[in-house]
Design an enzyme around this catalytic site. Structure first.
Site, mmCIF file in Angstrom:
data_model
loop_
_atom_site.group_PDB
_atom_site.id
_atom_site.type_symbol
_atom_site.label_atom_id
_atom_site.label_comp_id
_atom_site.label_asym_id
_atom_site.label_seq_id
_atom_site.Cartn_x
_atom_site.Cartn_y
_atom_site.Cartn_z
ATOM 1 N N HIS A 290 0.849 -1.189 0.000
ATOM 2 C CA HIS A 290 0.000 0.000 0.000
ATOM 3 C C HIS A 290 0.885 1.238 0.000
ATOM 4 O O HIS A 290 2.069 1.177 0.315
ATOM 5 C CB HIS A 290 -0.901 0.026 1.235
ATOM 6 C CG HIS A 290 -0.108 0.123 2.504
ATOM 7 N ND1 HIS A 290 0.428 -0.987 3.135
ATOM 8 C CD2 HIS A 290 0.292 1.204 3.245
ATOM 9 C CE1 HIS A 290 1.122 -0.592 4.199
ATOM 10 N NE2 HIS A 290 1.046 0.731 4.294
ATOM 11 N N HIS B 124 5.496 6.180 -0.892
ATOM 12 C CA HIS B 124 6.289 4.999 -1.224
ATOM 13 C C HIS B 124 5.461 3.735 -1.019
ATOM 14 O O HIS B 124 4.457 3.742 -0.299
ATOM 15 C CB HIS B 124 7.545 4.922 -0.350
ATOM 16 C CG HIS B 124 7.236 4.729 1.110
ATOM 17 N ND1 HIS B 124 6.902 5.786 1.947
ATOM 18 C CD2 HIS B 124 7.189 3.611 1.884
ATOM 19 C CE1 HIS B 124 6.678 5.326 3.170
ATOM 20 N NE2 HIS B 124 6.822 4.016 3.157
#
EC number: 3.1.4.58
Length: 207
Positions: free
Chosen positions: A62, A147
């Site tokens: 995620h 990220h």
């Protein structure tokens, strides 16, 4: 592209509403991004990794927007209502994955694929960050560095050289996760996942 569910049922609501829930808000990667991250992991693995490294599963990958932390379960309805409002008014945006490296510094316990920040993604993150005030939490102060975490190691990553990339990923959902601690590490349960449905910006693009 993977299907985004717009609702979760009462059966998916966490049991024990008197217990705090460890929550965060993020974006789940679509199938094309998952394939790119798989290829990146394969490439990085050829460089040699710590023996204790542990890859993050597809289900756990995620992009974190806001970490709510331990949250009173009575706030769930409010959080979900705010997320529905944010998703309904926020356009699909895109992010450029430019490098995979130890994160957030040269020697770290995480290996991550980092994205360049961009205005649409920053606006989405700010909306989620503002939600923290609604549940009585001070907003996060750290700099937003989008990220996807790919692997973890208690010994830390130091050997892999940064892998430079140029992949544009589609960020098309807003997902509320519950973090569960297990003997094999944290597992993330999706409590609610919503498609981003807002109109594009005035330039006709959300990139």
């Amino acid at each position: 592209m993977q299907k985004i569910q717009s609702e979760h049922t009462e059966e998916k609501r966490p049991p024990g509403r008197d217990q705090p829930l460890r929550l965060f808000i993020g974006v789940a990667p679509d199938s094309a991004t998952q394939r790119f991250l798989d290829a990146t992991c394969h490439h990085v693995a050829q460089q040699g990794l710590p023996r204790d490294h542990r890859w993050i599963s597809h289900a756990n990958r995620h992009l974190t927007l806001t970490f709510l932390g331990d949250t009173d379960a009575t706030h769930l309805d409010l959080i979900e209502d705010r997320l529905r409002s944010i998703a309904a008014t926020s356009p699909i945006c895109y992010g450029e994955i430019v490098s995979t490296h130890p994160f957030p510094k040269n020697r770290a316990k995480m290996l991550a694929a980092e994205l360049l920040p961009n205005p649409p993604l920053a606006r989405l993150q700010q909306k989620c960050k503002a939600l923290m005030r609604a549940v009585g939490k001070p907003p996060e102060r750290k700099t937003f560095r989008p990220h996807f975490t790919l692997a973890r190691s208690q010994r830390g990553f130091a050997g892999p050289q940064p892998v430079t990339t140029a992949f544009t990923c589609r960020l098309d959902n807003l997902t509320l996760y519950r973090s569960l601690l297990t003997p094999t590490g944290s597992q993330y349960e999706v409590l609610l996942s919503l498609p981003l449905e807002g109109a594009p910006d005035s330039q006709g693009t959300s990139k």
